[in-house]
Enzyme design. Sequence first.
Site, PDB file in Angstrom:
ATOM      1  N   ASP A 161     -16.905 -54.956   1.623  1.00 45.90           N
ATOM      2  CA  ASP A 161     -16.883 -54.519   0.226  1.00 45.90           C
ATOM      3  C   ASP A 161     -16.712 -53.009   0.114  1.00 45.90           C
ATOM      4  O   ASP A 161     -15.938 -52.523  -0.718  1.00 45.90           O
ATOM      5  CB  ASP A 161     -18.174 -54.942  -0.480  1.00 45.90           C
ATOM      6  CG  ASP A 161     -18.039 -56.296  -1.171  1.00 45.90           C
ATOM      7  OD1 ASP A 161     -16.913 -56.812  -1.218  1.00 45.90           O
ATOM      8  OD2 ASP A 161     -19.052 -56.830  -1.648  1.00 45.90           O
ATOM      9  N   ASP A 227     -19.487 -62.747  -4.854  1.00 45.08           N
ATOM     10  CA  ASP A 227     -20.759 -62.051  -5.073  1.00 45.08           C
ATOM     11  C   ASP A 227     -21.888 -63.046  -5.339  1.00 45.08           C
ATOM     12  O   ASP A 227     -23.059 -62.659  -5.373  1.00 45.08           O
ATOM     13  CB  ASP A 227     -20.644 -61.089  -6.260  1.00 45.08           C
ATOM     14  CG  ASP A 227     -19.678 -59.956  -5.964  1.00 45.08           C
ATOM     15  OD1 ASP A 227     -19.599 -59.543  -4.786  1.00 45.08           O
ATOM     16  OD2 ASP A 227     -18.981 -59.490  -6.887  1.00 45.08           O
TER      17      ASP A 227
END
Length: 233
Positions: A161, A227
């Site tokens: 990320d 997520d």
Amino acid sequence: AGGGEGGGAAAAAELEESLEMNSSMAIGFLLVASGMLLSLYLLLQAGFTVVLLLIVALFTLASSHALASLLAPASAALLPARLKTATVSLGPCGEAELATLLVWPLCLALAGTWFLCRRATWAWALQDVLGAAVCATFVRTVQLPSLEVGVQLLGLMFLYDIFMVFLSPLFFHKSVMMSVATAGQPSHTVLADGTCERFDGERMPMLLMIPRGDPSRGDYAMLGLGDIVVPGL
């Protein structure tokens, strides 16, 4: 006894469907995710926006399958004891549980409705249901056998990320993650003759959406399915 046997068979089937992730699979998961994201970015930058429609079609099929697998236990509970674990032959495609086949038309209809009406102001609610089904099915299927593997996976995805969002502009001049996530947004172009050509856009479906105020304004709060899935594991 029949109920016990049915419950045991269901538990065994669920165990067979589950997949335990090890250290090698965690690394492979990262490599596949990185490869797919970079490929999408490069294709979109090259102008191949048709890839967005392909992703939408794949999401439609995957979400209908996920929703059917989640509703199958409820369908099985309504069947007679002798049919709870019954399977139906699908020829070259193998076998499928009767309980799953009974709810498959409904799930396919819901996913198909979203596909056809995905630009409607109310489509976000149906997309959230389908996205949640995908997340729940993934978390139910993939299991982390130890805290060590969990730490490895979360650590790798944390670095993934950070790179794709914040460091990738150093190499690609744009944030790879943000470019892919916002690809296909509605736009317009003024041609040489003064006419305005409008592009309705094609949103990425792998996220949950909640409208901020009036949905017709197109302003949504968004949360990517990744997520949800990665912490959920």
